[in-house]
Design an enzyme around this catalytic site. Structure first.
Site, PDB file in Angstrom:
ATOM      1  N   ASN A  83       0.837  -1.192   0.000  1.00 46.50           N
ATOM      2  CA  ASN A  83       0.000   0.000   0.000  1.00 46.50           C
ATOM      3  C   ASN A  83       0.882   1.256   0.000  1.00 46.50           C
ATOM      4  O   ASN A  83       2.071   1.190  -0.258  1.00 46.50           O
ATOM      5  CB  ASN A  83      -0.945  -0.057   1.215  1.00 46.50           C
ATOM      6  CG  ASN A  83      -2.291   0.573   0.932  1.00 46.50           C
ATOM      7  OD1 ASN A  83      -2.368   1.700   0.471  1.00 46.50           O
ATOM      8  ND2 ASN A  83      -3.354  -0.156   1.229  1.00 46.50           N
ATOM      9  N   ASP A  91      20.424  -1.289   1.496  1.00 47.56           N
ATOM     10  CA  ASP A  91      21.881  -1.347   1.372  1.00 47.56           C
ATOM     11  C   ASP A  91      22.291  -2.819   1.305  1.00 47.56           C
ATOM     12  O   ASP A  91      23.038  -3.232   0.425  1.00 47.56           O
ATOM     13  CB  ASP A  91      22.556  -0.667   2.563  1.00 47.56           C
ATOM     14  CG  ASP A  91      22.250   0.814   2.647  1.00 47.56           C
ATOM     15  OD1 ASP A  91      21.061   1.165   2.822  1.00 47.56           O
ATOM     16  OD2 ASP A  91      23.186   1.627   2.537  1.00 47.56           O
ATOM     17  N   HIS A 113      24.499   1.711  11.763  1.00 48.18           N
ATOM     18  CA  HIS A 113      25.536   2.723  11.978  1.00 48.18           C
ATOM     19  C   HIS A 113      26.165   2.528  13.354  1.00 48.18           C
ATOM     20  O   HIS A 113      25.525   2.027  14.284  1.00 48.18           O
ATOM     21  CB  HIS A 113      24.939   4.124  11.856  1.00 48.18           C
ATOM     22  CG  HIS A 113      24.391   4.413  10.494  1.00 48.18           C
ATOM     23  ND1 HIS A 113      25.146   4.964   9.482  1.00 48.18           N
ATOM     24  CD2 HIS A 113      23.158   4.197   9.958  1.00 48.18           C
ATOM     25  CE1 HIS A 113      24.412   5.085   8.392  1.00 48.18           C
ATOM     26  NE2 HIS A 113      23.197   4.624   8.651  1.00 48.18           N
ATOM     27  N   ALA A 167      -0.093  -3.957  13.193  1.00 48.50           N
ATOM     28  CA  ALA A 167       0.161  -2.557  12.864  1.00 48.50           C
ATOM     29  C   ALA A 167       1.043  -1.886  13.910  1.00 48.50           C
ATOM     30  O   ALA A 167       0.903  -2.122  15.113  1.00 48.50           O
ATOM     31  CB  ALA A 167      -1.166  -1.812  12.745  1.00 48.50           C
ATOM     32  N   THR A 172      12.543  -6.385  15.523  1.00 49.54           N
ATOM     33  CA  THR A 172      13.971  -6.325  15.796  1.00 49.54           C
ATOM     34  C   THR A 172      14.625  -7.695  15.854  1.00 49.54           C
ATOM     35  O   THR A 172      15.847  -7.787  15.946  1.00 49.54           O
ATOM     36  CB  THR A 172      14.232  -5.610  17.131  1.00 49.54           C
ATOM     37  OG1 THR A 172      13.599  -6.343  18.187  1.00 49.54           O
ATOM     38  CG2 THR A 172      13.690  -4.182  17.106  1.00 49.54           C
ATOM     39  N   ARG A 187       6.979  -8.961  19.233  1.00 49.80           N
ATOM     40  CA  ARG A 187       7.159 -10.284  19.834  1.00 49.80           C
ATOM     41  C   ARG A 187       6.030 -11.197  19.363  1.00 49.80           C
ATOM     42  O   ARG A 187       4.953 -10.723  18.976  1.00 49.80           O
ATOM     43  CB  ARG A 187       7.162 -10.198  21.358  1.00 49.80           C
ATOM     44  CG  ARG A 187       5.866  -9.715  21.953  1.00 49.80           C
ATOM     45  CD  ARG A 187       5.951  -9.598  23.470  1.00 49.80           C
ATOM     46  NE  ARG A 187       4.689  -9.135  24.048  1.00 49.80           N
ATOM     47  CZ  ARG A 187       3.671  -9.919  24.353  1.00 49.80           C
ATOM     48  NH1 ARG A 187       3.750 -11.229  24.111  1.00 49.80           N
ATOM     49  NH2 ARG A 187       2.573  -9.433  24.879  1.00 49.80           N
ATOM     50  N   ARG A 190       1.154 -15.410  19.392  1.00 51.18           N
ATOM     51  CA  ARG A 190       0.707 -16.807  19.377  1.00 51.18           C
ATOM     52  C   ARG A 190       0.901 -17.369  17.975  1.00 51.18           C
ATOM     53  O   ARG A 190       1.151 -16.627  17.022  1.00 51.18           O
ATOM     54  CB  ARG A 190      -0.765 -16.924  19.784  1.00 51.18           C
ATOM     55  CG  ARG A 190      -1.738 -16.145  18.905  1.00 51.18           C
ATOM     56  CD  ARG A 190      -3.176 -16.349  19.360  1.00 51.18           C
ATOM     57  NE  ARG A 190      -4.105 -15.522  18.619  1.00 51.18           N
ATOM     58  CZ  ARG A 190      -4.581 -15.800  17.414  1.00 51.18           C
ATOM     59  NH1 ARG A 190      -4.192 -16.903  16.792  1.00 51.18           N
ATOM     60  NH2 ARG A 190      -5.444 -14.993  16.815  1.00 51.18           N
TER      61      ARG A 190
END
Length: 211
Positions: A83, A91, A113, A167, A172, A187, A190
């Site tokens: 969308n 990179d 960085h 959303a 990470t 995280r 389920r």
């Protein structure tokens, strides 16, 4: 090693190297071209995307506006939809599987960085030059994934097949296949199972059928 080889090896490289700047400038200009097209200019849009993206399957549709950094480092499977405001800072390598759907404002980033401020400003290369350096970690997204609005995928993350990312999530770490995951940081909430089928939601299913 060449700058491109350094990127692939995951070691420090200078994003200001002329050969990298030339790739990015070409891609950034193509982003502008794409973003100035009308939605019904299907063939024109497909042509521009083929010039931006390294590999792309059939049935790719991106609403736009788009912002690819290198473009050539991205591979997208078939039947992909993104969308509004899809951003890929590729990179490092970015791979997206088949039949994925992304909501608005999805961002994928691969560069990393230095944490120390002085090292972000300048470091000394093997050749003895002082330059601004960073490195990149690839992002891999499996097949049949759905990302809600405003999802950010961080460097080095792998997301398995069949995942739903809620959303606003900031991903990470790796997400295993067939997971519903959400949050900041993202995280696993389920596993996605047959119990999640629309077949169990007759009030929403109405007169439609699950295949």
């Amino acid at each position: 090693m060449s700058p491109e080889e350094k990127i692939r090896a995951g070691v420090l490289f200078c994003p200001g190297e002329p050969e990298l700047v030339a790739i990015k400038r070409k891609t950034h200009n193509l982003n502008v071209d794409y973003n100035q097209t009308h939605e019904d200019e299907v063939e024109k849009r497909a042509t521009i995307l083929s010039e931006i993206i390294g590999e792309m399957g059939e049935g790719v549709r991106i609403q736009g506006p788009i912002a690819f950094h290198y473009g050539k480092h991205t591979k997208i499977g078939k039947n992909f939809f993104a969308n509004f405001n899809f951003t890929v800072q590729d990179d490092g390598e970015v791979t997206i599987g088949n039949d994925c759907n992304f909501g608005p404002n999805v961002t994928i980033v691969t560069p990393v960085h230095p944490m120390v401020a002085s090292e972000r400003r300048l470091m000394r290369t093997g050749a003895g030059e002082e330059k601004r350096l960073c490195y990149a970690k690839p992002v891999h997204i499996g097949n049949d994934c759905w990302f809600g609005a405003n999802v950010t995928v961080c460097p080095g993350v792998t997301i398995g097949d069949g995942c739903v990312i809620g959303a606003g999530s900031v991903v990470t770490r790796d997400i295993p296949a067939n997971s519903f995951a959400a949050g900041v940081p993202c995280r696993v909430i389920r596993e996605i199972t047959e119990a999640d089928s629309m077949a169990h939601m007759p009030e929403v299913l109405a007169d439609n059928q699950v295949l």
